[in-house]
Design a protein around this motif. Sequence first.
Motif, PDB file in Angstrom:
ATOM      1  N   THR A 189       0.823  -1.217   0.000  1.00 23.20           N
ATOM      2  CA  THR A 189       0.000   0.000   0.000  1.00 23.20           C
ATOM      3  C   THR A 189       0.856   1.266   0.000  1.00 23.20           C
ATOM      4  OG1 THR A 189      -0.180  -0.299   2.385  1.00 23.20           O
ATOM      5  CG2 THR A 189      -2.061  -1.001   1.055  1.00 23.20           C
ATOM      6  N   GLY A 190       2.075   1.175   0.519  1.00 25.81           N
ATOM      7  CA  GLY A 190       2.946   2.361   0.577  1.00 25.81           C
ATOM      8  C   GLY A 190       3.753   2.501  -0.707  1.00 25.81           C
ATOM      9  N   PRO A 191       4.729   3.411  -0.680  1.00 25.91           N
ATOM     10  CA  PRO A 191       5.583   3.594  -1.856  1.00 25.91           C
ATOM     11  C   PRO A 191       6.404   2.340  -2.153  1.00 25.91           C
ATOM     12  CG  PRO A 191       6.342   4.954  -0.018  1.00 25.91           C
ATOM     13  CD  PRO A 191       5.069   4.306   0.422  1.00 25.91           C
ATOM     14  N   CYS A 192       6.597   2.086  -3.433  1.00 24.06           N
ATOM     15  CA  CYS A 192       7.187   0.831  -3.878  1.00 24.06           C
ATOM     16  C   CYS A 192       8.718   0.829  -3.810  1.00 24.06           C
ATOM     17  CB  CYS A 192       6.700   0.620  -5.301  1.00 24.06           C
ATOM     18  SG  CYS A 192       7.148  -0.925  -5.947  1.00 24.06           S
ATOM     19  N   GLU A 193       9.331   1.877  -4.345  1.00 21.62           N
ATOM     20  CA  GLU A 193      10.807   1.889  -4.484  1.00 21.62           C
ATOM     21  C   GLU A 193      11.540   1.684  -3.149  1.00 21.62           C
ATOM     22  OE1 GLU A 193      13.095   2.137  -6.976  1.00 21.62           O
ATOM     23  OE2 GLU A 193      11.701   2.174  -8.662  1.00 21.62           O
ATOM     24  N   PRO A 194      11.155   2.417  -2.079  1.00 21.19           N
ATOM     25  CA  PRO A 194      11.891   2.206  -0.816  1.00 21.19           C
ATOM     26  C   PRO A 194      11.713   0.796  -0.268  1.00 21.19           C
ATOM     27  CG  PRO A 194      10.457   4.151  -0.669  1.00 21.19           C
ATOM     28  CD  PRO A 194      10.129   3.474  -1.960  1.00 21.19           C
ATOM     29  N   ALA A 195      10.552   0.186  -0.529  1.00 21.66           N
ATOM     30  CA  ALA A 195      10.314  -1.180  -0.039  1.00 21.66           C
ATOM     31  C   ALA A 195      11.212  -2.169  -0.770  1.00 21.66           C
ATOM     32  CB  ALA A 195       8.848  -1.551  -0.225  1.00 21.66           C
ATOM     33  N   VAL A 196      11.291  -2.026  -2.090  1.00 22.47           N
ATOM     34  CA  VAL A 196      12.137  -2.943  -2.869  1.00 22.47           C
ATOM     35  C   VAL A 196      13.607  -2.709  -2.511  1.00 22.47           C
ATOM     36  CG1 VAL A 196      12.792  -3.675  -5.201  1.00 22.47           C
ATOM     37  CG2 VAL A 196      10.421  -3.088  -4.720  1.00 22.47           C
ATOM     38  N   ASP A 197      13.958  -1.457  -2.303  1.00 20.09           N
ATOM     39  CA  ASP A 197      15.334  -1.142  -1.926  1.00 20.09           C
ATOM     40  C   ASP A 197      15.699  -1.793  -0.580  1.00 20.09           C
ATOM     41  OD1 ASP A 197      17.631   0.457  -2.839  1.00 20.09           O
ATOM     42  OD2 ASP A 197      17.408   1.369  -0.848  1.00 20.09           O
ATOM     43  N   LEU A 198      14.767  -1.751   0.347  1.00 17.16           N
ATOM     44  CA  LEU A 198      14.991  -2.399   1.647  1.00 17.16           C
ATOM     45  C   LEU A 198      15.139  -3.914   1.460  1.00 17.16           C
ATOM     46  CD1 LEU A 198      15.096  -2.222   4.772  1.00 17.16           C
ATOM     47  CD2 LEU A 198      12.593  -2.438   4.773  1.00 17.16           C
ATOM     48  N   TYR A 199      14.349  -4.458   0.556  1.00 22.21           N
ATOM     49  CA  TYR A 199      14.450  -5.900   0.248  1.00 22.21           C
ATOM     50  C   TYR A 199      15.854  -6.234  -0.280  1.00 22.21           C
ATOM     51  CZ  TYR A 199      13.766 -10.232  -2.406  1.00 22.21           C
ATOM     52  OH  TYR A 199      13.906 -11.487  -2.930  1.00 22.21           O
ATOM     53  N   PHE A 200      16.395  -5.387  -1.137  1.00 19.93           N
ATOM     54  CA  PHE A 200      17.758  -5.623  -1.649  1.00 19.93           C
ATOM     55  C   PHE A 200      18.767  -5.597  -0.497  1.00 19.93           C
ATOM     56  CE2 PHE A 200      16.312  -3.428  -5.824  1.00 19.93           C
ATOM     57  CZ  PHE A 200      15.869  -4.631  -6.342  1.00 19.93           C
ATOM     58  N   GLN A 201      18.591  -4.672   0.411  1.00 20.55           N
ATOM     59  CA  GLN A 201      19.520  -4.583   1.555  1.00 20.55           C
ATOM     60  C   GLN A 201      19.392  -5.806   2.463  1.00 20.55           C
ATOM     61  OE1 GLN A 201      18.153  -0.577   2.720  1.00 20.55           O
ATOM     62  NE2 GLN A 201      20.287   0.056   2.592  1.00 20.55           N
ATOM     63  N   GLN A 202      18.157  -6.181   2.712  1.00 14.47           N
ATOM     64  CA  GLN A 202      17.885  -7.349   3.558  1.00 14.47           C
ATOM     65  C   GLN A 202      18.548  -8.611   2.975  1.00 14.47           C
ATOM     66  OE1 GLN A 202      13.564  -8.085   4.060  1.00 14.47           O
ATOM     67  NE2 GLN A 202      14.015 -10.166   3.421  1.00 14.47           N
TER      68      GLN A 202
END
Length: 329
Positions: A189-202
Amino acid sequence: MHAPTAQDLSKNSEILEILSGVYDRVIGNSDGTVANYIPELAKADPDKFGLAIATTTGALYSVGQAELEFTIQSISKAFAYCMALEIYGREKVFEHVGVEPSGDAFNAIVFDPHTNRPFNPMVNAGAITVTAMLREAAGDGALRLLLDRFSDAAGRPLVVSDAVYRSEAEAGDRNRAIGYLLRNVGAITGPCEPAVDLYFQQCSILVTANDLARMAATLANIGQNPVTGKQVFSVSAVRDTLSAMLSCGTYDYSGNWILDVGFPAKSGVGGGIAGVVNRQMGIGVYSPRLDPKGNSVRGTAAFRQLSDDLGLHIFEWSNYGSQYLRSSG
Ligand code: GLU
């Protein structure tokens, strides 16, 4: 509560002997190829092999390169899921992500046709949804939250590999596409880019086979780190996480995994596999050559052998292990 010492490694010579035996039998297998779709992963030395068992009583046994760091990749999905279950409660998480095996590849662009949700938290679509939920909950502090919790499970401070993170981000268009589709179906539901970026870091958090064994032992010990005594995850979140790991943890090999290994595990394209023998031990393996489904070839072979030698399958009908059964007719 003490830091693990070299002494721990020789506490039970029988376990160490079995571990060494598995190592010797599996080391000669050089099938498979190192993941190269993330350029930085292609640099891994294909011959490295480490194997570790951490018991729920706090002992650690390891052979080979069990102290060598590599990135956790998809194994992170299990622990992130555990965190989301705890923060949001299972009902809310289930609204966003299902628990059915997909039978598809980890990066498939496919959702459950009945619910329009990702099939499960162990495929990229489900994992990105889970990570997006963690980001919604913790904002810019979400990476810290992930690192702290993973570190508590491992019993030492873990960090992100910047090189792998940048490489993932550069090669990550497929995951970005999945992220945008998830927003389109309302899973994110929130912004997509920061979520995917966090996934890459994780995915780029550095661990060793010893760490994976200890993290898995924390799950095996119902969320409490056996060495530090810290309650890292809640009992109910661990139960749901282990269920998803059992049915979906090894990509589209999960059915065969249950058959041959018979306990929950999660693999990653970095070459690691973490396995959980409930109430008994965590097992961590590292060997970067992967089979076509993305599981470490030697890792899978080692888990099969350990399950056999120690009688670890959940439906094992003897305490002595199938090897014993075979030899005793
Ligand atoms: N960061 C990887 C990806 O999403 C993780 C994949 C994996 O280990 O399965 O492509």
